[in-house]
Design an enzyme around this catalytic site. Structure first.
Site, short mmCIF file in Angstrom:
data_model
loop_
_atom_site.label_atom_id
_atom_site.label_comp_id
_atom_site.label_asym_id
_atom_site.label_seq_id
_atom_site.Cartn_x
_atom_site.Cartn_y
_atom_site.Cartn_z
N TRP A 74 16.13 0.19 -6.47
CA TRP A 74 14.85 0.88 -6.49
C TRP A 74 13.75 -0.16 -6.38
CZ3 TRP A 74 12.24 -0.30 -11.21
CH2 TRP A 74 13.06 -0.77 -12.25
N HIS A 75 12.55 0.28 -6.11
CA HIS A 75 11.45 -0.64 -5.80
C HIS A 75 10.47 -0.75 -6.97
CE1 HIS A 75 12.11 -1.46 -1.48
NE2 HIS A 75 12.66 -0.26 -1.46
N PRO A 76 10.52 -1.82 -7.76
CA PRO A 76 9.57 -1.96 -8.86
C PRO A 76 8.16 -2.35 -8.40
CG PRO A 76 10.93 -3.92 -8.72
CD PRO A 76 11.48 -2.94 -7.71
#
Length: 337
Positions: free
Chosen positions: A256-258
């Site tokens: 996922w993209h923080p």
């Protein structure tokens, strides 16, 4: 004026810059705590560039053009570190020299899973392990594509990835109940935010490929190297692994993209709530705090010569898709290495 004058001035500027850079700690005012001598308060992070220009995909398959999304740079800077770009088409010699200038590495998102890019990521990963095995604390954060490449590399199986339907959606993180998250990327998260992550869609998922928990556990190389922290579900309710932490190395892999919640605006699916932005900041803080444990304090002038500040970002967000800003590199970067 004489050449001697210009040479003298140039040397003076270089010496001053190096002196400023080298003085990692200034005098401490009375009553203020003394900085921890075990920590590096001027960490530098290497981010590997990705093929193409990153600007709405105008150039997607080139051996001479690559980019680093500015959101990754801002993500690092927000936690108190600087960035050196690691061009995927740098020669092995230059790449190794740049790795000796940084205190940690990020494998960012993207699409390239084979060829020169894969081989470069594989070589950097090997170097990360070597540095840690030699006693240098050298963290790695793998995001999205970086997660997928690590699965391929560690499992020694380039076909291990499975297809999932998570092309662009906000998602939840379901925590593995039996795992202690205290010393992981989630260790600093307040309990209220941990609960919200499992109930609210606070992170962005953009992956067509991934790994089911069953396939992860069945692979001895993966399950002995990583600890599974969270899972998520795709649009068809299929479960996939979304967060991994290496058991014996400072390596974190996120599917996922923080970075996007605070620094990207091209997709309506990106969550921008205060809680989502707090997730961004806490992940950045964790990774940079790991980089501060690095004992590597390289030549100051070489760091300055290779920082991403030597380049200008390109605004590419007018099209309303893709990255808002990118750093575009036309071939290997010039530096004093």
């Amino acid at each position: 004026m004489s050449n001697y004058y210009f040479i003298t001035i140039s040397l003076f500027v270089a010496v001053v810059a190096t002196a400023i850079e080298s003085s990692s700690e200034l005098s401490v005012p009375a009553g203020c705590p003394v900085p921890d001598p075990r920590l590096n308060y001027r960490p530098v992070i290497g981010i590997i560039s990705h093929p193409g220009d990153g600007a709405s995909g105008r150039i997607v398959n080139s051996t001479s053009v690559s980019y680093v999304a500015a959101s990754y740079v801002k993500f690092v800077e927000s936690a108190g570190a600087r960035v050196i770009p690691l061009l995927f088409d740098d020669s092995p010699q230059v790449l190794n020299q740049k790795l000796d200038l940084v205190n940690g590495v990020i494998f960012p998102g993207g699409w390239a899973r084979k060829g020169k890019y894969f081989e470069t990521v594989k070589a950097i990963f090997k170097k990360v392990l070597e540095k840690n095995d030699a006693g240098e604390h050298f963290p790695l954060l793998a995001i999205n594509l970086g997660f997928e490449l690590l699965m391929m590399i560690v499992s020694k199986d380039n076909n291990i990835l499975e297809k999932f339907s998570v092309s662009n959606q906000a998602s939840k993180l379901h925590f593995v109940e039996t795992v202690n998250i205290e010393d992981t990327v989630f260790g600093r998260f307040p309990p209220t935010l941990i609960k919200k992550l499992s109930k609210e869609c606070l992170v962005l998922q953009r992956n067509k490929y991934g790994l089911s928990p069953e396939k992860f556990q069945a692979n001895d190389d993966l399950s002995s190297f990583f600890i599974m922290l969270t899972t998520s579900t795709d649009t068809r309710n299929k479960v996939f692994v979304s967060t991994l932490q290496a058991e014996n190395y400072p390596i974190t892999a996120l599917q996922w993209h923080p970075e996007k919640s605070a620094f990207e605006w091209g997709s309506a699916a990106i969550p921008h709530s205060e809680d989502a932005v707090q997730v961004t900041q806490l992940v950045a803080n964790y990774f940079v705090s790991e980089a501060r444990k690095s004992s590597n304090k390289p030549d100051a002038q070489k760091v300055l010569d290779n920082l991403i500040y030597n380049y200008s970002p390109t605004y590419s967000g007018k099209a309303g898709k893709g990255y808002d800003e990118v750093y575009i590199f036309n071939g290997p970067a010039l530096s004093s290495l």
